[in-house]
Design an enzyme around this catalytic site. Structure first.
Site, PDB file in Angstrom:
ATOM      1  N   ARG A  72     -11.832  18.245   2.627  1.00 48.28           N
ATOM      2  CA  ARG A  72     -12.513  19.528   2.793  1.00 48.28           C
ATOM      3  C   ARG A  72     -13.013  19.667   4.214  1.00 48.28           C
ATOM      4  NH1 ARG A  72     -17.260  21.099   3.669  1.00 48.28           N
ATOM      5  NH2 ARG A  72     -18.120  19.023   3.459  1.00 48.28           N
ATOM      6  N   VAL A  73     -12.901  20.872   4.747  1.00 49.59           N
ATOM      7  CA  VAL A  73     -13.563  21.244   5.985  1.00 49.59           C
ATOM      8  C   VAL A  73     -14.376  22.496   5.692  1.00 49.59           C
ATOM      9  CG1 VAL A  73     -11.946  20.187   7.610  1.00 49.59           C
ATOM     10  CG2 VAL A  73     -11.518  22.505   6.782  1.00 49.59           C
ATOM     11  N   SER A  74     -15.357  22.777   6.539  1.00 47.40           N
ATOM     12  CA  SER A  74     -16.285  23.867   6.257  1.00 47.40           C
ATOM     13  C   SER A  74     -15.759  25.255   6.586  1.00 47.40           C
ATOM     14  CB  SER A  74     -17.598  23.651   7.020  1.00 47.40           C
ATOM     15  OG  SER A  74     -18.204  22.463   6.571  1.00 47.40           O
ATOM     16  N   THR A  75     -14.910  25.358   7.600  1.00 50.65           N
ATOM     17  CA  THR A  75     -14.443  26.679   8.015  1.00 50.65           C
ATOM     18  C   THR A  75     -12.932  26.695   8.148  1.00 50.65           C
ATOM     19  OG1 THR A  75     -14.512  26.245  10.398  1.00 50.65           O
ATOM     20  CG2 THR A  75     -16.554  27.003   9.368  1.00 50.65           C
ATOM     21  N   GLN A  81     -11.346  24.992  11.245  1.00 49.51           N
ATOM     22  CA  GLN A  81     -11.244  23.537  11.315  1.00 49.51           C
ATOM     23  C   GLN A  81      -9.952  23.049  10.664  1.00 49.51           C
ATOM     24  OE1 GLN A  81     -15.053  22.896   9.316  1.00 49.51           O
ATOM     25  NE2 GLN A  81     -15.854  22.007  11.205  1.00 49.51           N
TER      26      GLN A  81
END
Length: 191
Positions: free
Chosen positions: A7-10, A13
């Site tokens: 997972r990445v936040s945005t 990314q």
């Protein structure tokens, strides 16, 4: 079965570092659950799919605990769910394996540190915004020039241009254009 959760936040990314871990471990792409979403949200579609799919004896790899979540409470709840299902969680960065008592203890400590780090970031951001406001600066984008918006509205009224074309020529976002259109409709409706 061996699974991977990344997972990445945005959307800006990249997941490549996490994919590298899964490639090194040899996780089949079909068993990788990847998403671009903040870790503070409890409802994450790919994580939910992973939780539905894993079974007793499976192993879930993550690049680091911060990829699984930012809140100690949520991380511990997820880890407890994995433990209750007899699913091993392995974190590559922290070298944690929850099948051991040391791994479970260390995971609890790392979860607390991840939440502490997130809280510090939020706190520093608030302090920076307050300091900027004290100097008379406002946050957010600068408002668009009224002249650009008027030109965009007249192009829109002519019905000769697409929304994308108007936005490109006037250097406006679609949201800004639609906001101006709706604001004008409200003003006309109020008269």
């Amino acid at each position: 079965m061996i699974y991977g959760y990344g997972r990445v936040s945005t959307h800006a990314q990249a997941l490549t570092r996490q994919e590298d871990v899964f490639n090194r471990v040899g996780i089949n792409e079909r068993y990788r659950f990847m998403e671009k979403m903040t870790g503070t949200k409890a409802n994450r579609p790919q994580l939910d799919r992973l939780m539905d799919e894993v079974r007793e004896g499976d192993t879930v790899y993550i690049e680091s605990l911060s990829r699984l979540g930012r809140s100690t409470k949520d991380l511990l709840a997820l880890i407890d769910n994995f433990n209750a299902m007899n699913v091993t969680l392995v974190s590559d960065k922290e070298e944690i394996n929850t099948s051991t008592s040391y791994g479970r203890m260390f995971t609890t400590l790392m979860c607390a540190l991840a939440e502490f780090e997130r809280d510090l970031i939020v706190e520093r951001t608030k302090e920076g915004l307050e300091a900027a406001r004290a100097r008379g600066r406002k946050g957010g984008r600068k408002p668009k020039c009224e002249k650009e918006v008027r030109i965009a509205l007249s192009m829109y009224d002519s019905r000769e241009f697409s929304i994308a074309e108007i936005c490109r020529r006037c250097n406006l976002s679609q949201g800004t254009l639609y906001k101006a259109i709706n604001l004008r409709k409200m003003k006309v409706g109020a008269n």
